[in-house]
Design an enzyme around this catalytic site. Sequence first.
Site, PDB file in Angstrom:
ATOM      1  CG  ASN A 182       1.854   0.466 -13.158  1.00 45.85           C
ATOM      2  OD1 ASN A 182       1.481   1.620 -12.939  1.00 45.85           O
ATOM      3  ND2 ASN A 182       1.051  -0.580 -13.022  1.00 45.85           N
TER       4      ASN A 182
ATOM      5  CE  LYS B  11       1.429  -1.661  -9.568  1.00 46.69           C
ATOM      6  NZ  LYS B  11       1.227  -2.929  -8.864  1.00 46.69           N
TER       7      LYS B  11
ATOM      8  CG  HIS C 294      -2.361  -3.299 -13.607  1.00 54.64           C
ATOM      9  ND1 HIS C 294      -2.696  -3.718 -12.339  1.00 54.64           N
ATOM     10  CD2 HIS C 294      -1.013  -3.369 -13.690  1.00 54.64           C
ATOM     11  CE1 HIS C 294      -1.579  -4.022 -11.687  1.00 54.64           C
ATOM     12  NE2 HIS C 294      -0.545  -3.823 -12.481  1.00 54.64           N
TER      13      HIS C 294
ATOM     14  CD  GLU D  38      -2.354  -2.910  -8.792  1.00 57.31           C
ATOM     15  OE1 GLU D  38      -2.204  -1.750  -9.221  1.00 57.31           O
ATOM     16  OE2 GLU D  38      -1.419  -3.598  -8.345  1.00 57.31           O
TER      17      GLU D  38
ATOM     18  CD  GLU E 117       1.899  -6.622 -14.340  1.00 56.91           C
ATOM     19  OE1 GLU E 117       2.973  -6.111 -14.007  1.00 56.91           O
ATOM     20  OE2 GLU E 117       0.792  -6.087 -14.119  1.00 56.91           O
TER      21      GLU E 117
ATOM     22  N   GLY F 182       3.407  -7.262  -6.029  1.00 53.23           N
ATOM     23  CA  GLY F 182       3.593  -6.601  -4.742  1.00 53.23           C
ATOM     24  C   GLY F 182       3.765  -7.549  -3.566  1.00 53.23           C
TER      25      GLY F 182
ATOM     26  CB  SER G  65       7.663  -9.651  -6.892  1.00 49.82           C
ATOM     27  OG  SER G  65       6.541  -9.381  -6.067  1.00 49.82           O
TER      28      SER G  65
ATOM     29  N   GLY H 123       6.798  -1.763  -7.720  1.00 45.04           N
ATOM     30  CA  GLY H 123       7.588  -1.245  -6.597  1.00 45.04           C
ATOM     31  C   GLY H 123       9.006  -0.827  -6.961  1.00 45.04           C
TER      32      GLY H 123
END
Length: 256
Positions: free
Chosen positions: A10, A12, A100, A102, A172, A178, A218, A240
Amino acid sequence: MKRKPVMAGNWKMNKNNSEAVNLAQQLCYKVEPEWGREVDVVLCPPAVDIKSVCNVIAFDKAPMSVGAQNVHWEESGAYTGEISVGMIKEAGCKYCIIGHSERREMFGETDEDVNRKAKALIAAGLTPIICCGETLETRDAGLTNSFVCNQIVKALAGIAASDVERVVIAYEPIWAIGTGRVPTPEAADEVCAAIRSTIAQLFGQRAADQIRILYGGSMKPENAKFFLPMPNIDGGLIGGASLKADSFAALVQACL
Ligand code: 13P
């Protein structure tokens, strides 16, 4: 029950078009053609880069698919700023991330929205990657399994068992995204097991055996080797570490 793992990146809101093309090209070089038999690799770039990334993958005949990071459930109309399932499908997507954390936290996406999106994607033959996960508060209150399973019950409401088995779920924990903090592999597996048994109750054992449940938050090449062998974890949804070809290719290789 052996399920084919999924390793999904992802991206993002990262990578401009030339950076996206460059990353996809590097991954085409690093992800070996035969790996595609053993793992489903999915790249989820920003929407404006979907077509370019699809073109790179098609040109190299690389064993990777493309997913969107969000979609709207209506076919067309006055929904300023939104993108339809038909549009992402035409651009080359086979998958789409929905729900998600976010999007839930920053853009108000509800369980009902996630359910509408899941239904629209399934109707078009695309695979939803349905995200779920708890806050640290919910975890500390001992409510993780009930909270996460309730998200999944609502996301899958009204969907046929034969379609549920094709869906991908990504667990998640919000506090792990993150942050560099991760649950123990056993704790992550316990939540994924609870999701799987909820699927068994609602849709039958076959759907529970087939559905792929990913861990995200992570995950990196260094810790993937502890998560991926867990019995209820069928791959990863990576933020990430999906932004660099070396680390994402290492994560794909960790699934072999
Ligand atoms: P990180 O891997 O950066 O923690 O992000 C996880 C994630 O949100 C993937 O959807």
